[in-house]
Write an enzyme that holds these catalytic residues in place. Structure first.
Site, PDB file in Angstrom:
ATOM      1  CG  ASP A  43      58.766  37.775  39.084  1.00 45.93           C
ATOM      2  OD1 ASP A  43      58.695  38.770  38.343  1.00 45.93           O
ATOM      3  OD2 ASP A  43      57.778  37.082  39.389  1.00 45.93           O
ATOM      4  CG  ASP A  57      52.574  37.952  34.834  1.00 40.88           C
ATOM      5  OD1 ASP A  57      53.474  37.121  34.624  1.00 40.88           O
ATOM      6  OD2 ASP A  57      52.526  38.658  35.848  1.00 40.88           O
TER       7      ASP A  57
HETATM    8  C1  DGJ Z   1      54.940  37.557  38.310  1.00 44.69           C
HETATM    9  C2  DGJ Z   1      55.432  36.647  37.223  1.00 44.69           C
HETATM   10  O1  DGJ Z   1      55.358  37.262  35.995  1.00 44.69           O
HETATM   11  C3  DGJ Z   1      54.638  35.355  37.284  1.00 44.69           C
HETATM   12  O2  DGJ Z   1      55.011  34.518  36.227  1.00 44.69           O
HETATM   13  C4  DGJ Z   1      54.878  34.703  38.606  1.00 44.69           C
HETATM   14  O3  DGJ Z   1      56.218  34.305  38.721  1.00 44.69           O
HETATM   15  C5  DGJ Z   1      54.493  35.637  39.729  1.00 44.69           C
HETATM   16  N1  DGJ Z   1      55.123  36.914  39.585  1.00 44.69           N
HETATM   17  C6  DGJ Z   1      54.859  35.057  41.069  1.00 44.69           C
HETATM   18  O4  DGJ Z   1      54.615  35.903  42.095  1.00 44.69           O
END
Ligand code: DGJ
Length: 747
Positions: free
Chosen positions: A484, A554
């Site tokens: 990430d 997300d």
């Molecule tokens: C952002 C990501 O896109 C999410 O799927 C998740 O992993 C969060 N970060 C975790 O902090």
């Protein structure tokens, strides 16, 4: 003389170069007056001939020319391949060099050419590749300058069976003095007219890759990022389509940059209707000090030509990125159906809760459990512990190793979340090395999600992160990493780089990210990596070289995902598009859609779940089992088939797409209706890509139809008929419906 593969023809007397295969031709020459490469043609394959000089357009004009009493040598009126700055062309250049004397005027001229079999690697950068040298050829054009010891190599690769040309550039300093590279695009091309629409993918967090299309205007139009990542805002891609071009018909040129950092895609239409398209590293905030004996390699641009519409362009990108950008062992391997605990628990979990989810998930057919954020340091919210990659024993008393063993014992693979490029101030690493954070000493640092960015331009930082990750991976038996990256770069300054090299930071940062990926993959070659940047903030071809799938957004709402996945599919194959079924009401938009609708959208990507399975009813568990089994039955078709977009979510209430197997014997058609309408009209959904004389049987309709009538007439249905789909929710007419039909060729 053609070479042995007939992919590159060179007229040595006239210095004309023709790269061609059955689908595409790319032609340029060396302009005898300036000795610079002059663009002649890019488009549908045309017959080779001894000379293409009939394509030269040269009007005497009273502008600024290269020679006195010569009215036809102005570069402003010459279509160019890689224009420099400072002489007779006032349009934006493809490169700019700053010489020791302080001037920025370049005069590069043709020196020689080399033909390479296959495709040479790009040093330190991801790129498309060949599996064997006979798949492609690469033309290297070498340019030199009389008044400096600089050399530029322009690389053009052509694959035997693909409708595309890749381009990149290498600058060499063969002299003894330092020269500054202020601007180094990967390609430039001057099209002879401006009859184009510009298409690009625009977005923001949670609404990535929305399609934009506007006619070109005279002047400069561009997409870019100066955020340190390719970004949610503009994907590093644009296309130039003829105004009449549709999904299935017409001409379109795609430009896709294999790079994950700051980028620029710029189109300049001049007053003579010539369209200059350039793409590469964003020159804004970029400067590279080219030391003696040093070379600078630009990233690669993949330029696709399609005369079968936007969908044709997408299919060319999909096939290339699936087979010659993604690497072994994952490029052709089935991707596991995963469950991720993020939306199920956020930071609030312990080993017991994780095991409950994993056990329940196993019953449904899930293959991989992914432990997301919150397993390390003291991380119970988003304000702490990044950079401290040691297990939180309060949550995981048996550590990652112990949890991994338990998960593996269940028969599941185990994946783990990292955010290697980031740090919180409470991490021991920050206390030891505050200078490893990107910031300007003495000036304020701006937090983003309470975190700061580590200086990945510094190899010591990359080493330290590799060691921390390695310590977890070595015992943890990790099968998958979710990598990430949740904030952009601000206060760009590296305490390690000298003052006059701060313009190198953004590019060196991305090189550092690539080098950590490469080191991890060297040591753990079987690990599957999924990239992520707060969803799709770094969904680009650069990262697909290391991480063959990416978390697309997300936003997991099925309706929002129609637009996001449809837009993403303009360039990226379904096997790269991370897509999960999540809980309702949806956590991003609060919408409640049926489990059918959610799965029917998520199937068209790398399928998974992101919800607390322990909360599902028995009926929902059974649906989930059926969905996973359906996906497994069709996984190969979805990931390796040919994708057709049928109805755009950007144009109305309905979306449809389909995927056809390479041998055209199987297909899946998926139709989505967002809102229900009373007393609706009849409608027909025209299919695509089916073999005309093949008889297909339709499941669930148990009908038999020829490919020809499905391609030309389509599926006929009214809203009532749609209810026959076996993924159609049975609770009467309501919003958010999906309908999937499987077509199988009759023997
Ligand atoms: C952002 C990501 O896109 C999410 O799927 C998740 O992993 C969060 N970060 C975790 O902090």
């Amino acid at each position: 003389m053609p070479n042995n593969k007939n992919l590159i023809y060179v007229n040595k007397d006239k210095l004309e170069f023709h790269l061609t295969n059955q689908q595409v031709s790319y032609i340029f020459r060396i302009f005898e007056k300036s000795k610079q490469p002059e663009h002649l043609y890019f488009g549908k394959s045309i017959q080779n001939r001894p000379s293409f000089d009939f394509l030269i357009e040269r009007e005497p004009r009273s502008s600024i020319n290269l020679n006195e009493k010569d009215y036809t040598s102005s570069l402003e009126h010459t279509k160019q391949e890689y224009p420099g700055f400072g002489t007779t062309d006032f349009r934006y250049p493809a490169f700019e060099l700053e010489y020791p004397e302080g001037d920025r005027v370049s005069n590069f001229a043709y020196d020689s050419y080399v033909i390479h079999e296959g495709k040479p690697k790009l040093k330190g950068l991801p790129a498309t590749y060949t599996d064997s040298a006979d798949e492609a050829q690469t033309l290297e054009i070498i340019l030199r300058e009389a008044h400096s010891d600089l050399r530029i190599s322009l690389f053009y690769s052509i694959f035997e069976k693909r409708s595309l040309i890749t381009r990149s550039v290498e600058f060499h300093n063969d002299g003894k003095e330092i020269v500054k590279l202020n601007h180094a695009m990967s390609m430039s091309i001057d099209f002879p007219d401006d009859d184009f629409d510009m298409i690009h993918l625009n977005g923001a967090w949670a609404r990535e890759n929305h399609i934009e299309r506007q006619p070109l205007f005279k002047g400069v139009q561009s997409i870019s990022s100066a955020r340190g990542a390719s970004s949610h805002i503009h994907n590093p891609f644009f296309a130039l389509a003829r105004p009449e071009t549709t999904e299935r018909q017409g001409e379109v040129y795609g430009f896709s940059l294999v790079y994950s950092g700051n980028h620029l895609g710029q189109v300049e239409v001049d007053t003579y209707n010539v369209t200059r398209a350039t793409m590469g590293i964003n020159p804004y905030q970029f400067q590279w000090k080219l030391q003696p004996d040093e070379a600078f390699q630009t990233p690669e641009v993949v330029m696709v030509y399609s005369d079968t519409g936007i969908n044709g362009m997408s299919q060319t990108y999909h096939d290339l990125y699936r087979n010659r950008l993604a690497r072994d062992p994952w490029k052709n391997q089935e991707r596991p159906v995963l469950i991720n605990n993020w939306e199920a628990t956020y930071f609030d979990f312990n080993e017991e809760k994780i095991m409950e989810i994993a056990e329940k998930a196993k019953e449904t057919g899930i293959e991989l459990f992914v432990l997301d954020d919150g397993w390390f340091g003291e991380r119970n919210d988003d304000s702490s512990s990044l950079g401290n990659w040691t297990e939180n024993k309060a949550k995981l008393p048996n550590g990652i190793k112990g949890l991994s063993e338990k998960i593996h014992k269940l028969g599941l693979k185990f994946g783990l979340w990292f955010e290697p490029e980031m740090i919180n101030k409470d991490a021991p690493l920050y206390q030891e090395h505050p200078e490893w954070v990107i910031h300007v000493p003495g000036k304020p640092m701006s937090p983003g999600r309470n975190q700061f960015v580590l200086d990945f331009s510094n190899p010591e930082v990359v080493d330290a992160l590799f060691d921390q990750m390695d310590a977890i991976l070595i015992d943890g038996k990790i099968d998958y990493i979710k990598w990430d990256m949740n904030r952009y770069i601000t206060e760009p300054f590296s305490t390690r780089l000298p003052h006059d090299q701060q313009g190198e930071l953004y590019h060196r940062y991305i090189l550092g990210v690539y080098s950590l990926y490469e080191r991890l993959l060297e040591r753990y070659p079987d690990i599957l990596i999924e990239s992520c940047a707060g969803g799709g903030g770094r969904f680009d071809p650069g990262l697909l070289y290391y991480a063959p799938q990416a978390w697309t957004s997300d936003d997991t709402d099925a309706v929002e995902r129609l637009k996001i996945q449809y837009g993403t599919s303009l360039v990226y194959p379904l096997s790269s598009i991370g897509s999960h079924v999540s809980a309702v009401p949806n956590h991003q938009v609060g919408r409640t859609t049926s489990l059918d609708m959610r799965s029917a959208v998520a199937y068209f990507g790398t399928f998974g779940y992101e919800l607390d399975v322990t909360q599902l009813s028995e009926d929902e568990m059974n649906q989930m089992k059926a969905q996973i089994s359906f996906f497994k039955d069709n996984r190969q078709l979805i990931h390796e088939g040919i994708f057709y977009r049928l109805k755009s979510p950007f144009e109305g209430n309905e979306t449809a797409w389909m995927i056809v197997s390479q041998d055209r014997k199987e297909a899946l058609v998926s139709f989505y209706q967002v809102l229900a309408h009373p007393n609706p009209s009849y409608s027909r959904l025209k299919l695509a890509g089916l073999e005309e004389d093949t008889l297909y049987s339709l499941d669930p309709d148990a009908e038999e139809r020829f490919g020809s009538d499905l391609n030309t007439i389509g599926l006929l249905f009214s809203e009532n008929e749609r209810q026959r789909g076996h993924f159609w929710s049975r609770n009467g007419k309501s919003d958010f419906h999906s309908w999937i039909v499987k077509l199988t060729a009759k023997e």
